[in-house]
Design a protein around this motif. Structure first.
Motif, PDB file in Angstrom:
ATOM      1  N   GLN A   1       3.896   5.787  -5.498  1.00 48.72           N
ATOM      2  CA  GLN A   1       3.767   5.814  -6.958  1.00 48.72           C
ATOM      3  C   GLN A   1       2.772   6.894  -7.380  1.00 48.72           C
ATOM      4  O   GLN A   1       3.041   7.675  -8.284  1.00 48.72           O
ATOM      5  N   LEU A   2       1.632   6.937  -6.686  1.00 48.33           N
ATOM      6  CA  LEU A   2       0.596   7.920  -7.021  1.00 48.33           C
ATOM      7  C   LEU A   2       1.088   9.336  -6.772  1.00 48.33           C
ATOM      8  O   LEU A   2       0.814  10.244  -7.539  1.00 48.33           O
ATOM      9  N   LYS A   3       1.824   9.527  -5.668  1.00 50.82           N
ATOM     10  CA  LYS A   3       2.350  10.871  -5.354  1.00 50.82           C
ATOM     11  C   LYS A   3       3.276  11.332  -6.449  1.00 50.82           C
ATOM     12  O   LYS A   3       3.244  12.481  -6.883  1.00 50.82           O
TER      13      LYS A   3
ATOM     14  N   LEU B   1      -3.018   0.318   7.567  1.00 50.35           N
ATOM     15  CA  LEU B   1      -3.432  -0.146   6.251  1.00 50.35           C
ATOM     16  C   LEU B   1      -4.621   0.649   5.748  1.00 50.35           C
ATOM     17  O   LEU B   1      -4.652   1.114   4.609  1.00 50.35           O
TER      18      LEU B   1
ATOM     19  N   ALA C   1       0.838  -1.202   0.000  1.00 56.06           N
ATOM     20  CA  ALA C   1       0.000   0.000   0.000  1.00 56.06           C
ATOM     21  C   ALA C   1       0.873   1.253   0.000  1.00 56.06           C
ATOM     22  O   ALA C   1       0.578   2.230  -0.682  1.00 56.06           O
ATOM     23  N   ARG C   2       1.980   1.200   0.757  1.00 55.10           N
ATOM     24  CA  ARG C   2       2.902   2.360   0.806  1.00 55.10           C
ATOM     25  C   ARG C   2       3.490   2.622  -0.564  1.00 55.10           C
ATOM     26  O   ARG C   2       3.572   3.773  -0.993  1.00 55.10           O
TER      27      ARG C   2
ATOM     28  N   ALA D   1       2.190   1.851  -3.441  1.00 57.95           N
ATOM     29  CA  ALA D   1       1.138   2.397  -4.303  1.00 57.95           C
ATOM     30  C   ALA D   1       0.970   3.885  -4.064  1.00 57.95           C
ATOM     31  O   ALA D   1       0.840   4.678  -5.000  1.00 57.95           O
ATOM     32  N   VAL D   2       0.993   4.286  -2.770  1.00 59.39           N
ATOM     33  CA  VAL D   2       0.835   5.702  -2.416  1.00 59.39           C
ATOM     34  C   VAL D   2       2.003   6.513  -2.961  1.00 59.39           C
ATOM     35  O   VAL D   2       1.815   7.587  -3.542  1.00 59.39           O
TER      36      VAL D   2
ATOM     37  N   LEU E   1      -5.587  12.818  -9.009  1.00 59.51           N
ATOM     38  CA  LEU E   1      -4.928  12.591 -10.293  1.00 59.51           C
ATOM     39  C   LEU E   1      -5.923  12.731 -11.434  1.00 59.51           C
ATOM     40  O   LEU E   1      -5.658  13.380 -12.447  1.00 59.51           O
TER      41      LEU E   1
ATOM     42  N   GLU F   1      -5.604   7.204   1.711  1.00 53.56           N
ATOM     43  CA  GLU F   1      -4.680   8.144   1.066  1.00 53.56           C
ATOM     44  C   GLU F   1      -4.563   7.812  -0.415  1.00 53.56           C
ATOM     45  O   GLU F   1      -4.566   8.696  -1.272  1.00 53.56           O
ATOM     46  N   SER F   2      -4.477   6.507  -0.704  1.00 53.28           N
ATOM     47  CA  SER F   2      -4.368   6.039  -2.081  1.00 53.28           C
ATOM     48  C   SER F   2      -5.572   6.478  -2.902  1.00 53.28           C
ATOM     49  O   SER F   2      -5.431   6.993  -4.010  1.00 53.28           O
TER      50      SER F   2
ATOM     51  N   LEU G   1      -5.503  10.272  -3.532  1.00 54.44           N
ATOM     52  CA  LEU G   1      -4.526  10.626  -4.560  1.00 54.44           C
ATOM     53  C   LEU G   1      -5.036  10.276  -5.948  1.00 54.44           C
ATOM     54  O   LEU G   1      -4.840  11.036  -6.910  1.00 54.44           O
TER      55      LEU G   1
ATOM     56  N   LEU H   1      -3.574   4.100   4.779  1.00 47.75           N
ATOM     57  CA  LEU H   1      -2.871   4.127   3.498  1.00 47.75           C
ATOM     58  C   LEU H   1      -3.853   3.963   2.332  1.00 47.75           C
ATOM     59  O   LEU H   1      -3.712   4.610   1.292  1.00 47.75           O
TER      60      LEU H   1
END
Lengths: 75, 415
Positions: free
Chosen positions: A22-24, B26, A16-17, A19-20, B40, B32-33, B36, B29
């Motif tokens: 990558q998105l940032k 988890l 998950a980290r 993915a975050v 985007l 946050e995902s 984002l 995160l």
């Protein structure tokens, strides 16, 4: 057992980290407008279309795949 | 995935708190995902001021095209799965389900080399830039390089060099700008860059969530990137040096079978099992065109651009090839001829012809039949054709009449 839980959760957390992160990174990208991008694509086509043998005719002598042309062709 | 077995009654109190903490991290995160991702989309949408086909309205139309098969390459014993052109614009390498890899001279249709691989389903093959070697692989999970020798009697298999090793099938391979490095994609979800000489892994590319089915290198002028497409419906653009995924596009509704860069390197096209081809612009960071028709319901197996980038060729699973006007989004031609699905399609390096491989065991080389293509737009040619046909017909008719007249006169004289 303790390790069992830890491993599974840390694996999904690190995923998950990633993915975050990558998105940032993708969010920081410099983008241009579609109108500008489209204009550039069109300009490239326009500049090269005359050299495109699949669009503009080339003499049979320059295209080795074509046999000699006869005077009459059957439609 | 958390281990639910211990959720009910943890044996040690600390485990419970640790588990809760991990759960919270988890969830945090994940939120946050999601945030984002929507941000985007917002950023991308802001720049979507116009459609490509709208901008292209002022461009002159292409009219209808008539493509003609010039060569049919017969020799494979089973489905042709992949092909590639040599830089000399005349040789072709092709691979098939029966494990054979054949190098053809497309001008003469002669087979120059043939190799039998130890596995069936050779799904990938590529010609080296020098023309001195070919790379291939498939169900053996490897990519092997065979140097081509001028001696026809030499056993190519003896000089085989195993370069890449994946943990699942090899779906695509391509040499970079030299014979020294090979880029591969695999059913194991990764792409990798290898050194041919040592077989060493130089860089691996992780990010796809399922099998990677195709890849294409950016034109050399535009730098060290490549694009890959996979069963996760995503097309990813990668930096070859860092291994980082720099852009990702997810608008297809099914597996992406083929990706190909636009000649300028600023965009790429993709073909998918969802029966559409799409164009993605890299600088606008979004999809800018969809090439589809309601009547087309079968998946696209392979795509390629013509030299100028104005035409997009798509090989389909309904045995046809559709040719699209890239700028206007309309179809300009449809080609029939193959008796089974088209599995691979490439335009020749100088753009004079394109070759297709099919499950009907053959390859075809086609080009534009200009005379017929321009028939509707060039009035003088039509007039000339009609007039010449009329002249031929009338002269034949008069000849026949005069011949008949002569015969009758001779008959009368006899009496």
């Amino acid at each position: 057992m303790k390790d069992g839980i830890a491993n599974n959760s840390t694996a999904s957390i690190s995923q998950a980290r990633k993915a975050v992160e990558q998105l940032k990174m993708e969010a920081c990208m410099d983008r241009i407008k579609v109108s500008k991008a489209a204009a550039d694509l069109m300009a490239y086509c326009d500049a090269h279309i005359r050299e495109d043998p699949l669009i503009m005719p080339v003499p049979a002598s320059e295209n080795p795949f074509r046999e000699k042309k006869f005077f009459c062709t059957i439609l | 995935v958390l281990n639910f077995k211990y959720r009910g009654s943890p044996l040690i109190p600390e485990m419970a708190t640790q588990e809760v903490q991990l759960n919270e991290t988890l969830a945090h995160l994940k939120t946050e995902s999601e945030t984002l991702k929507s941000k985007l989309e917002e950023e991308r949408a802001k720049l979507h001021d116009v459609e490509l086909h709208q901008v292209a309205e002022k461009v002159e139309g292409l009219g209808q095209f008539v493509m003609k098969t010039r060569r049919t390459l017969k020799g494979h014993g089973n489905k042709v799965l992949c092909m590639d052109w040599c830089k000399d614009k005349r040789r072709i390498v092709s691979s098939s389900q029966d494990g054979k890899v054949i190098v053809w001279d497309a001008f003469t249709t002669n087979k120059e080399h043939a190799v039998t691989m130890p596995c069936t389903w050779v799904m990938a093959c590529a010609y080296a830039p020098s023309g001195c070697a070919v790379a291939c692989g498939g169900l053996d999970n490897k990519c092997s390089v065979y140097p081509l020798s001028l001696d026809k009697n030499e056993n190519l298999a003896a000089k085989k060099k195993s370069v890449a090793m994946h943990t699942n099938y090899l779906s695509a391979c391509s040499f970079t700008n030299s014979d020294m490095q090979i880029l591969t994609s695999s059913g194991d979800g990764t792409c990798a860059l290898w050194d041919v000489e040592s077989g060493q892994l130089l860089q691996s590319f992780h990010g796809h969530a399922a099998d990677v089915l195709c890849l294409d290198l950016a034109p050399s002028e535009t730098g060290n990137t490549f694009v890959s497409g996979g069963c996760d419906k995503k097309a990813n653009v990668w930096d070859m040096r860092s291994g980082q995924c720099i852009q990702s596009f997810e608008t297809h509704e099914s597996d992406i079978n083929s990706v190909r860069y636009y000649p300028s390197g600023d965009a790429f096209a993709s073909g998918s099992d969802d029966a559409t081809c799409r164009l993605y612009d890299l600088r606008a960071d979004r999809e800018v065109a969809i090439y589809s028709k309601e009547s087309i319901i079968f998946g696209v197996s392979s795509v390629d651009f013509s030299l100028s980038g104005r035409l997009l060729f798509g090989g389909y699973n309904d045995y046809t090839i559709n040719v699209w006007d890239v700028l206007k989004g309309t179809r300009v031609s449809i080609l029939f001829g193959h008796e089974n699905r088209v599995s691979t399609l490439r335009v020749s390096p100088d753009g004079t012809a394109f070759s297709t491989g099919s499950w009907d065991h053959t390859l075809r080389v086609c080009d534009d039949c200009y005379f017929l293509s321009n028939l509707t737009t060039l009035q003088p040619r039509v007039t000339f054709l009609v007039t010449s046909c009329n002249v031929c017909c009338f002269s034949l008719f008069f000849f026949f009449l005069s011949d008949l007249g002569l015969r009758m006169r001779t008959q009368r004289m006899k009496w």
